[in-house]
Design a protein around this motif. Structure first.
Motif, mmCIF file in Angstrom:
data_model
loop_
_atom_site.group_PDB
_atom_site.id
_atom_site.type_symbol
_atom_site.label_atom_id
_atom_site.label_comp_id
_atom_site.label_asym_id
_atom_site.label_seq_id
_atom_site.Cartn_x
_atom_site.Cartn_y
_atom_site.Cartn_z
ATOM 1 N N GLY A 23 0.826 -1.208 0.000
ATOM 2 C CA GLY A 23 0.000 0.000 0.000
ATOM 3 C C GLY A 23 0.858 1.254 0.000
ATOM 4 N N SER A 24 1.937 1.213 0.756
ATOM 5 C CA SER A 24 2.861 2.344 0.763
ATOM 6 C C SER A 24 3.575 2.477 -0.583
ATOM 7 N N ALA A 25 4.046 1.351 -1.090
ATOM 8 C CA ALA A 25 4.841 1.386 -2.327
ATOM 9 C C ALA A 25 3.986 1.767 -3.533
ATOM 10 N N ILE A 26 2.834 1.146 -3.651
ATOM 11 C CA ILE A 26 1.993 1.389 -4.825
ATOM 12 C C ILE A 26 1.184 2.654 -4.601
ATOM 13 N N GLY A 27 1.351 3.597 -5.489
ATOM 14 C CA GLY A 27 0.641 4.859 -5.307
ATOM 15 C C GLY A 27 0.820 5.746 -6.521
ATOM 16 N N LEU A 28 0.794 7.048 -6.275
ATOM 17 C CA LEU A 28 0.973 8.008 -7.353
ATOM 18 C C LEU A 28 2.323 7.825 -8.036
ATOM 19 N N GLY A 29 3.295 7.309 -7.287
ATOM 20 C CA GLY A 29 4.605 7.063 -7.876
ATOM 21 C C GLY A 29 4.531 6.141 -9.072
ATOM 22 N N ASN A 30 3.663 5.157 -9.001
ATOM 23 C CA ASN A 30 3.536 4.202 -10.096
ATOM 24 C C ASN A 30 2.693 4.742 -11.240
ATOM 25 N N ILE A 31 1.589 5.387 -10.890
ATOM 26 C CA ILE A 31 0.585 5.690 -11.915
ATOM 27 C C ILE A 31 0.718 7.116 -12.425
ATOM 28 N N MET A 102 9.284 16.590 2.868
ATOM 29 C CA MET A 102 9.351 16.996 1.462
ATOM 30 C C MET A 102 8.358 16.205 0.616
ATOM 31 N N ILE A 103 8.362 14.895 0.803
ATOM 32 C CA ILE A 103 7.499 14.054 -0.037
ATOM 33 C C ILE A 103 6.029 14.320 0.261
ATOM 34 N N LEU A 104 5.705 14.356 1.537
ATOM 35 C CA LEU A 104 4.289 14.504 1.884
ATOM 36 C C LEU A 104 3.721 15.816 1.345
ATOM 37 N N PHE A 227 13.731 4.341 -5.993
ATOM 38 C CA PHE A 227 13.628 4.612 -4.554
ATOM 39 C C PHE A 227 12.243 5.127 -4.195
ATOM 40 N N PHE A 228 11.781 6.087 -4.971
ATOM 41 C CA PHE A 228 10.498 6.707 -4.669
ATOM 42 C C PHE A 228 9.377 5.675 -4.735
ATOM 43 N N SER A 229 9.404 4.904 -5.794
ATOM 44 C CA SER A 229 8.306 3.960 -6.013
ATOM 45 C C SER A 229 8.256 2.875 -4.940
ATOM 46 N N LEU A 230 9.415 2.450 -4.486
ATOM 47 C CA LEU A 230 9.429 1.394 -3.461
ATOM 48 C C LEU A 230 9.296 1.955 -2.047
ATOM 49 N N SER A 231 9.178 3.266 -1.908
ATOM 50 C CA SER A 231 9.112 3.913 -0.584
ATOM 51 C C SER A 231 10.360 3.661 0.252
ATOM 52 N N ILE A 232 11.520 3.647 -0.384
ATOM 53 C CA ILE A 232 12.739 3.347 0.377
ATOM 54 C C ILE A 232 13.677 4.559 0.426
ATOM 55 N N GLY A 233 14.619 4.505 1.371
ATOM 56 C CA GLY A 233 15.655 5.521 1.452
ATOM 57 C C GLY A 233 15.372 6.602 2.485
ATOM 58 N N MET A 234 14.225 6.555 3.129
ATOM 59 C CA MET A 234 13.928 7.584 4.131
ATOM 60 C C MET A 234 13.336 7.007 5.405
ATOM 61 N N GLY A 235 13.285 5.696 5.501
ATOM 62 C CA GLY A 235 12.866 5.120 6.762
ATOM 63 C C GLY A 235 11.385 4.808 6.898
ATOM 64 N N THR A 236 10.641 4.940 5.819
ATOM 65 C CA THR A 236 9.248 4.487 5.881
ATOM 66 C C THR A 236 9.217 2.997 6.204
ATOM 67 N N LEU A 237 10.111 2.260 5.563
ATOM 68 C CA LEU A 237 10.090 0.818 5.790
ATOM 69 C C LEU A 237 10.885 0.425 7.039
ATOM 70 N N THR A 321 -2.992 5.218 0.920
ATOM 71 C CA THR A 321 -2.200 4.191 1.620
ATOM 72 C C THR A 321 -0.713 4.537 1.557
ATOM 73 N N SER A 322 -0.340 5.448 0.665
ATOM 74 C CA SER A 322 1.047 5.933 0.653
ATOM 75 C C SER A 322 1.235 7.138 1.571
ATOM 76 N N THR A 323 0.296 8.093 1.529
ATOM 77 C CA THR A 323 0.489 9.283 2.379
ATOM 78 C C THR A 323 0.487 8.893 3.862
ATOM 79 N N ILE A 324 -0.362 7.935 4.240
ATOM 80 C CA ILE A 324 -0.351 7.559 5.658
ATOM 81 C C ILE A 324 1.002 6.980 6.059
ATOM 82 N N SER A 325 1.641 6.249 5.135
ATOM 83 C CA SER A 325 2.930 5.658 5.498
ATOM 84 C C SER A 325 3.988 6.746 5.698
ATOM 85 N N VAL A 326 3.884 7.822 4.936
ATOM 86 C CA VAL A 326 4.857 8.908 5.100
ATOM 87 C C VAL A 326 4.563 9.687 6.388
ATOM 88 N N LEU A 327 3.284 9.947 6.617
ATOM 89 C CA LEU A 327 2.931 10.669 7.844
ATOM 90 C C LEU A 327 3.311 9.849 9.077
HETATM 91 N N1 PFF Z 1 5.962 4.780 -2.970
HETATM 92 C C1 PFF Z 1 4.946 5.781 -3.083
HETATM 93 C C2 PFF Z 1 4.446 5.804 -4.505
HETATM 94 O O1 PFF Z 1 5.074 5.198 -5.379
HETATM 95 O O2 PFF Z 1 3.464 6.450 -4.769
HETATM 96 C C3 PFF Z 1 5.407 7.129 -2.638
HETATM 97 C C4 PFF Z 1 6.162 7.117 -1.359
HETATM 98 C C5 PFF Z 1 5.555 6.644 -0.205
HETATM 99 C C6 PFF Z 1 7.482 7.495 -1.330
HETATM 100 C C7 PFF Z 1 6.262 6.575 0.970
HETATM 101 C C8 PFF Z 1 8.209 7.428 -0.176
HETATM 102 C C9 PFF Z 1 7.584 6.963 0.960
HETATM 103 F F1 PFF Z 1 8.260 6.891 2.066
#
Ligand code: PFF
Length: 454
Positions: A23-31, A102-104, A227-237, A321-327
């Motif tokens: 849910g975090s990974a799949i989001g606006l980043g993909n589509i 920044m992302i949120l 990185f963005f698409s997988l939600s990695i590199g900033m500690g969400t995971l 499901t992505s914004t909540i993971s960042v928040l």
């Molecule tokens: N991975 C999300 C997307 O592809 O839409 C965006 C995202 C969520 C980026 C969470 C970074 C993050 F920590």
């Protein structure tokens, strides 16, 4: 304070972990982001490089984050402080919190556009519009401040509401139903898009690599997108990893999430590019690509009214499901480090993100004149987070796990009730010790122009 974390939530099941993480990974980043970034960077060759990065860098970084989070059971900053007391590694955690801001801020702005498009779908606002008129509609929408601001606050409010309520019992449940539905819907769109006259050009654009289009900037963009698409590199995971139970396997989770995320990006590309070519839109027309192309497809479809509503609902859900993971990154940090209540932390985070968020929203209207390094605030958050903060964070995260935590701790997290100790851990250690960090460093330094090779 005791060493037990009885006040910490855990994901209820492995499927719950996958649903939340996917849910975090799949989001606006993909589509939204993947198609236009691929479009601006030549298409096919970009895709190929992107896939390579998911494999050799994305999955290892994801697994490293899980290992850190689950070893420490803390927020991103607290995790580094706990695992490396008295050492400066916590700076990575602080960088992660900054990246979350920044992302949120810009992401919620785009998520707000989804609500406008949902509203337009419901009120039949696209009816009878030509491809040119749909472009004009998009630019006039983002070019005026009021409605984008309104939708931004609605979406921010929704995100805050869910986080405040205590996260996963609601969203975890809905993710499991809605994410598969999104995939089904995308497949329908792909079919419609592929059967438009002139679609073949789009398929070629996406799958036929033209390596003459590749520059160092393209390669950095591909890395940033991975990185963005997988939600990695900033500690969400790291944060989500801290909620994973010890019995759940991390490796298979990382692989499943990466595969699902990649499939959705490729499907989105297959929905967008054939339509882009069929309607003679420029593939490199930037952030509006999806918001212009998708309504166009629906105009050409039986049942377009219905599908259009469904699509933007699901896109909104995917974004949520992505914004909540960042928040959650910021809120977990506030709760554990400032020792305040979850509700107070949520308010503090939501309000402070909104200040930056408003500047992102206004970047396409009242504040378009305001530039930093010639970027609007929106572009700076978008480009800067994905291409600078996340790769930098990912670099230090793998270094931390490989060289500081070390093989023994990695083994503890990965071979818990494991049957296959075999070659995997040594291979993983090699990747995070050498392959991934060297690759990230090299691409990063080239991409920002600090080294010149070739
Ligand atoms: N991975 C999300 C997307 O592809 O839409 C965006 C995202 C969520 C980026 C969470 C970074 C993050 F920590």
């Amino acid at each position: 304070m005791s060493g037990h974390h009885s006040n910490r939530d855990f994901f209820s099941s492995k499927f719950g972990v996958i649903a939340a993480t996917a849910g975090s990974a799949i989001g606006l980043g993909n589509i939204w982001r993947f198609p236009y970034v691929a479009g601006e960077n030549g298409g096919g060759a970009f895709l190929l490089i992107y896939l390579g990065f998911i494999l050799i860098i994305g999955i290892p970084v994801m697994l490293s984050e899980f290992i850190i989070g689950r070893s420490a059971h803390r927020n991103v900053f607290g995790s580094f402080r706990k695992l490396a007391p008295g050492k400066p590694w916590y700076i990575i955690g602080l960088m992660g919190v900054v990246a979350a801001f920044m992302i949120l801020s810009f992401y919620t702005a785009v998520a707000g556009w989804t609500l406008e498009y949902l509203y337009q779908s419901i009120t039949n606002g696209f009816e009878g519009l030509t491809s040119t008129e749909l472009q004009e509609m998009y630019y006039s929408f983002i070019g005026s401040p009021v409605r984008p601001l309104l939708w931004f606050f609605v979406f921010m409010g929704l995100t805050g509401y869910i986080i405040m309520a205590g996260v996963q019992k609601g969203i975890e449940k809905y993710s499991k139903i809605l994410m598969p539905l999104l995939v089904v819907l995308l497949i329908i769109l792909v079919i419609r898009s592929l059967t438009l006259p002139g679609a073949a050009g789009g398929v070629q654009f996406l799958f036929k690599p033209d390596f003459s289009k590749i520059t160092t900037k393209t390669i950095l963009e591909a890395l940033g997108q991975a990185f963005f698409s997988l939600s990695i590199g900033m500690g969400t995971l790291i944060t989500y990893g801290s909620y994973i139970q010890k019995k759940d396997r991390l490796e298979s989770t990382a692989v499943s999430v990466a595969v699902a995320d990649t499939l959705v990006a490729v499907l989105a590309g297959l929905a967008i590019f054939p339509a882009v070519f069929a309607f003679q839109i420029e593939p490199n027309s930037g952030e509006g690509l999806v918001y212009i192309t998708i309504p166009n497809i629906f105009q050409q479809m039986h049942g377009g009214y219905f599908f259009s509503i469904l699509f933007f609902v699901l896109l909104g859900v995917a974004a949520l499901t992505s914004t909540i993971s960042v928040l959650e990154v910021i809120v977990a940090f506030f709760v554990e480090e400032l020792r305040i209540k979850r509700s107070a932390a949520t308010w503090l985070a939501t309000v402070s993100v909104s200040i930056l968020g408003v500047m992102c929203v206004l970047s396409t209207s009242s504040m378009s004149f305001f530039r930093i390094f010639n970027f609007t605030v929106f572009d700076l958050m978008n480009f800067g987070s994905a291409n600078i903060f996340l790769p930098l964070g990912g670099f230090f995260i793998v270094i931390f796990v490989a060289w500081f935590l070390g093989r023994e701790q990695v083994g503890k997290e990965l071979s818990h009730n494991s049957k296959h100790k075999s070659g995997f851990i040594p291979f993983f250690m090699f990747v995070i010790k050498f392959l991934a960090p060297v690759a990230i460093a090299f691409i990063f330094l080239q991409g920002v122009g600090l080294i010149k090779f070739s």
